[in-house]
Design a protein around this motif. Structure first.
Motif, PDB file in Angstrom:
ATOM      1  N   UNK A 144       0.836  -1.205   0.000  1.00  0.00           N
ATOM      2  CA  UNK A 144       0.000   0.000   0.000  1.00  0.00           C
ATOM      3  C   UNK A 144       0.869   1.252   0.000  1.00  0.00           C
ATOM      4  N   UNK A 145       1.996   1.211   0.705  1.00  0.00           N
ATOM      5  CA  UNK A 145       2.865   2.386   0.790  1.00  0.00           C
ATOM      6  C   UNK A 145       3.689   2.578  -0.481  1.00  0.00           C
ATOM      7  N   UNK A 146       4.178   1.470  -1.064  1.00  0.00           N
ATOM      8  CA  UNK A 146       5.174   1.588  -2.138  1.00  0.00           C
ATOM      9  C   UNK A 146       4.729   0.987  -3.468  1.00  0.00           C
ATOM     10  N   UNK A 147       3.570   0.319  -3.482  1.00  0.00           N
ATOM     11  CA  UNK A 147       3.111  -0.279  -4.736  1.00  0.00           C
ATOM     12  C   UNK A 147       3.910  -1.505  -5.151  1.00  0.00           C
ATOM     13  N   UNK A 148       4.621  -2.100  -4.198  1.00  0.00           N
ATOM     14  CA  UNK A 148       5.420  -3.303  -4.505  1.00  0.00           C
ATOM     15  C   UNK A 148       5.270  -4.290  -3.348  1.00  0.00           C
ATOM     16  N   UNK A 149       5.217  -5.579  -3.667  1.00  0.00           N
ATOM     17  CA  UNK A 149       5.081  -6.590  -2.611  1.00  0.00           C
ATOM     18  C   UNK A 149       6.463  -7.108  -2.234  1.00  0.00           C
ATOM     19  N   UNK A 150       6.690  -7.314  -0.939  1.00  0.00           N
ATOM     20  CA  UNK A 150       7.962  -7.902  -0.490  1.00  0.00           C
ATOM     21  C   UNK A 150       7.958  -9.398  -0.793  1.00  0.00           C
ATOM     22  N   UNK A 151       9.144  -9.917  -1.103  1.00  0.00           N
ATOM     23  CA  UNK A 151       9.296 -11.333  -1.458  1.00  0.00           C
ATOM     24  C   UNK A 151       8.930 -12.233  -0.268  1.00  0.00           C
TER      25      UNK A 151
ATOM     26  N   UNK B 182     -10.815   0.400   4.533  1.00  0.00           N
ATOM     27  CA  UNK B 182     -10.887   1.337   3.410  1.00  0.00           C
ATOM     28  C   UNK B 182      -9.584   1.493   2.643  1.00  0.00           C
ATOM     29  N   UNK B 183      -8.428   1.283   3.304  1.00  0.00           N
ATOM     30  CA  UNK B 183      -7.185   1.557   2.567  1.00  0.00           C
ATOM     31  C   UNK B 183      -7.017   0.629   1.363  1.00  0.00           C
ATOM     32  N   UNK B 184      -7.690  -0.545   1.381  1.00  0.00           N
ATOM     33  CA  UNK B 184      -7.547  -1.492   0.265  1.00  0.00           C
ATOM     34  C   UNK B 184      -8.501  -1.161  -0.881  1.00  0.00           C
ATOM     35  N   UNK B 185      -9.342  -0.118  -0.714  1.00  0.00           N
ATOM     36  CA  UNK B 185     -10.313   0.233  -1.751  1.00  0.00           C
ATOM     37  C   UNK B 185      -9.748   1.195  -2.788  1.00  0.00           C
ATOM     38  N   UNK B 186      -8.515   1.678  -2.567  1.00  0.00           N
ATOM     39  CA  UNK B 186      -7.923   2.646  -3.510  1.00  0.00           C
ATOM     40  C   UNK B 186      -6.633   2.066  -4.079  1.00  0.00           C
ATOM     41  N   UNK B 187      -6.103   2.675  -5.166  1.00  0.00           N
ATOM     42  CA  UNK B 187      -4.896   2.101  -5.807  1.00  0.00           C
ATOM     43  C   UNK B 187      -3.700   2.049  -4.853  1.00  0.00           C
ATOM     44  N   UNK B 188      -2.731   1.201  -5.183  1.00  0.00           N
ATOM     45  CA  UNK B 188      -1.462   1.128  -4.435  1.00  0.00           C
ATOM     46  C   UNK B 188      -0.331   1.544  -5.368  1.00  0.00           C
ATOM     47  N   UNK B 189       0.522   2.506  -5.000  1.00  0.00           N
ATOM     48  CA  UNK B 189       0.364   3.422  -3.862  1.00  0.00           C
ATOM     49  C   UNK B 189      -0.759   4.409  -4.124  1.00  0.00           C
ATOM     50  N   UNK B 190      -1.339   5.004  -3.067  1.00  0.00           N
ATOM     51  CA  UNK B 190      -2.506   5.873  -3.256  1.00  0.00           C
ATOM     52  C   UNK B 190      -2.143   7.158  -3.996  1.00  0.00           C
ATOM     53  N   UNK B 191      -3.103   7.746  -4.723  1.00  0.00           N
ATOM     54  CA  UNK B 191      -2.852   9.062  -5.330  1.00  0.00           C
ATOM     55  C   UNK B 191      -2.679  10.118  -4.230  1.00  0.00           C
ATOM     56  N   UNK B 192      -2.239  11.290  -4.632  1.00  0.00           N
ATOM     57  CA  UNK B 192      -1.891  12.322  -3.650  1.00  0.00           C
ATOM     58  C   UNK B 192      -3.068  12.686  -2.746  1.00  0.00           C
ATOM     59  N   UNK B 193      -4.272  12.626  -3.309  1.00  0.00           N
ATOM     60  CA  UNK B 193      -5.459  13.061  -2.559  1.00  0.00           C
ATOM     61  C   UNK B 193      -6.209  11.877  -1.942  1.00  0.00           C
ATOM     62  N   UNK B 194      -5.634  10.664  -2.004  1.00  0.00           N
ATOM     63  CA  UNK B 194      -6.202   9.441  -1.413  1.00  0.00           C
ATOM     64  C   UNK B 194      -7.503   9.017  -2.089  1.00  0.00           C
ATOM     65  N   UNK B 195      -8.620   9.745  -1.807  1.00  0.00           N
ATOM     66  CA  UNK B 195      -9.938   9.343  -2.297  1.00  0.00           C
ATOM     67  C   UNK B 195     -10.462  10.374  -3.286  1.00  0.00           C
TER      68      UNK B 195
END
Length: 616
Positions: free
Chosen positions: A394-401, A490-503
């Motif tokens: 969610x923070x970086x748009x990448x999954x850890x191995x 709710x944090x999983x309802x938006x893209x990863x990483x979130x846009x600047x304005x979140x929602x």
């Protein structure tokens, strides 16, 4: 420049994570040096004085500068998203909180190269921390560095309180908030009440040392035990300030990877509040051996044992959440599952220490060290690793191995138990803490060696995590918004990483686990609570950075007012408080600028919002 001036909570979260990781590394290296010194009897790897500096700086760095900012990193990254907000209540203050923390931490660590680190233990007990016994500037770096860093924590706590109270999405009542939001809310309340106590104590100790006051000097009518009361009135709630966010993380992770709603949600909420309430009523259990008398000892003993009740409720709630669930042992869930029994062990030894007569035996032995680390490392640090693996995408748009993550988990948790489990027995055998070496053939030798090997194994676990992070950044950015597929909040309802304005549009919350509820109703996204419109954004600003630099300069100037530099100009500048004045002028000047120039921010217009966030 973008990072120096940002007020975006997601970027500030990353700044907290980097700074916290840096200090966590420094604290970890200090811990390894301590363990090398204690690996064998009569070791001379470091001197007694260096050992005192190492244990003081290890404790102080880890508590105030290592784990605290990583907690704040996760809060910043997740809380506005979980409550459906576009940012925190005060973005400017959010930035100021980070920079004051960072400069306070840098000031404290400068002591290593500026004439000696603090050496009176992380609790800085008087009279050991007075100028009679701590003759270098070490303790001054401690008092002033922690005041500046503590200011950042206090600002952060107030900000999260205001955010959670005023900025929840429509329909999100308090009893629909995710558990991590609840623990952040309660933690922030505790910060609000606990941190002023330590601030007062540090100011008094600074005055004693630099201006010759006598708050803690018994020969002049002061009272050294007063420092212990002030310190622990802050210090015990601080333990819960650290551990409650970890409880929140575990609640989120266990629930997601069991595909079940958190068992007994309302009892969890009330247990959290009760822990916070009782946390302020038990401080003197650190002081059973100071001679408070049987009545005080008995009262604090009972109050301490009572805290085990709400904590126990939480343990059973997590177990019942997993019971009958479709459990997936991802790395995050492994850390969460490892947390539960490990934290229980820390709790059990806590109840043992709460018994005043028994505490006379355990006090100031390695039994206390083992208990404390089971709570803070076995509890908090395992919780933080769970949270980092869980929210990293969610923070970086990448999954850890996952394979590396599991290697990290096993090396870290095995190393942890090797290090600290044996220390219970060292303590029961009579090994005192804060002593830089010991004689052979007392039964300490083998156990200490095992402990040192375990500490290095924990170090390997942390290095594996760092390697995992580096590898993850070689992947392209952009994973699915609901990357775990079972996201409930709710944090999983938006893209990863979130846009600047979140929602794009504020979501409408229709129950607990809001996103899960929408998914179960067959919706792919949240139902919006408003039409698409322009979004107001705060402007970036350099002022928080400048204000913190000013405090840093003022703190350094105040410390060296009595020193002779062998240079007329320097002596003049420092002894007449001119450097202190310059630093304060920078800070107050920035505050004045902030007050006089009204910055209205800027807007993102609807035509710039394509395909981002919640759609109507």
């Amino acid at each position: 420049m973008d990072w120096l001036t940002t007020v975006d909570h997601k970027k500030i979260a990353i700044l907290y994570l980097i700074a916290g990781g840096l200090f966590f590394g420094i604290g970890g290296i200090e811990a390894l040096l301590i363990r090398v010194q204690l690996a064998k009897p009569m070791n001379d790897f470091v001197t007694a004085q260096q050992f005192n500096e190492l244990i003081t700086m290890h404790g102080t760095t880890m508590i105030f500068l290592g784990v605290m900012p990583i907690i704040f990193a996760l809060m910043n990254a997740v809380i506005p998203l979980q409550i459906g907000a576009r940012d925190v209540a005060f973005p400017f203050l959010n930035s100021l909180g980070f920079w004051t923390f960072l400069f306070g931490g840098l000031l404290l660590n400068l002591s290593w190269i500026m004439g000696g680190a603090p050496d009176a233990g992380w609790t800085s007990y008087t009279p050991l921390s007075s100028t009679d016994y701590s003759t270098t500037h070490g303790v001054d770096f401690y008092t002033i560095g922690l005041q500046i860093a503590g200011l950042g924590t206090l600002i952060g706590g107030i900000n999260f309180l205001a955010t959670i109270i005023t900025m929840r999405a429509p329909g999100m009542s308090f009893m629909r908030m995710p558990m991590f939001t609840w623990t952040t809310f309660v933690t922030s309340t505790m910060i609000l009440f606990a941190f002023p106590a330590i601030t007062v104590g540090l100011v008094l100790l600074s005055f004693d040392r630099i201006l010759g006051a006598n708050f803690f000097n018994p020969s002049m009518g002061g009272n050294p035990v007063l420092w212990q009361h002030i310190f622990w009135i802050f210090g015990h709630p601080e333990v819960y300030i650290l551990i409650l966010p970890a409880f929140g993380i575990i609640s989120e992770v266990v629930s997601t990877f069991s595909r079940k709603r958190l068992f007994g949600y309302s009892s969890m909420v009330f247990a959290t509040i009760l822990i916070a309430f009782l946390g302020f009523m038990v401080w003197a259990h650190h002081m059973f051996t100071t001679g408070m008398g049987p009545v005080a000892n008995a009262l604090f003993s009972i109050a301490t044992m009572l805290i085990a009740v709400p904590t126990g409720i939480k343990i059973f709630n997590w177990l019942f959440t997993m019971w009958g669930g479709q459990i997936r042992f991802t790395t995050a869930n492994l850390f969460a599952s490892g947390f539960i029994p490990t934290f229980v062990m820390g709790g059990v030894t806590g109840v043992m220490l709460a018994s005043a007569p028994a505490d006379y035996q355990y006090h100031d032995t390695y039994f206390v060290v083992a208990h404390f680390h089971y709570v803070i490392v076995g509890g908090l640090v395992l919780g933080l690793f769970a949270g980092l693996h869980y929210w990293w995408p969610k923070m970086f748009g990448r999954v850890l191995n996952e394979k590396l993550g599991k290697l990290e988990f096993w090396t870290f948790i095995i190393g942890f138990h090797l290090t600290f489990f044996v220390q219970h027995f060292l303590g029961l055998l009579g090994m005192q803490r804060r002593v830089f070496t010991y004689l052979p053939n007392q039964g300490f030798d083998l156990l200490n060696l095992v402990s040192t090997v375990g500490a290095f194994l924990m170090g390997v676990g942390v290095i594996v995590f760092l390697i995992n992070v580096v590898i993850s950044f070689k992947q392209p950015k952009g994973v699915d918004g609901d990357v775990w597929e079972d996201g409930r909040t709710l944090e999983w309802a938006i893209p990863s990483p979130p846009p600047e304005y979140n929602f794009k549009q504020t979501p409408l919350v229709r129950g607990i686990d809001a996103f899960w509820k929408e998914k179960m109703a067959g919706n792919k996204e949240m139902t919006p609570a408003e039409p698409v419109g322009p979004i107001h954004m705060p402007s970036p600003t350099i002022l928080p950075f400048v204000m913190s630099v000013g405090l840093f300069i003022a703190g350094l100037g105040f410390m060296f007012t009595k020193d002779d530099f062998g240079n007329g100009l320097l002596n003049f500048l420092f002894s007449n408080y001119i450097i202190t004045g310059i630093g304060l002028a920078i800070t107050f000047g920035s505050m004045l600028l902030r007050s006089l120039f009204d910055d209205h921010g800027w807007h993102i217009e609807p035509d710039e919002l394509n395909d981002k966030g919640v759609k109507a």
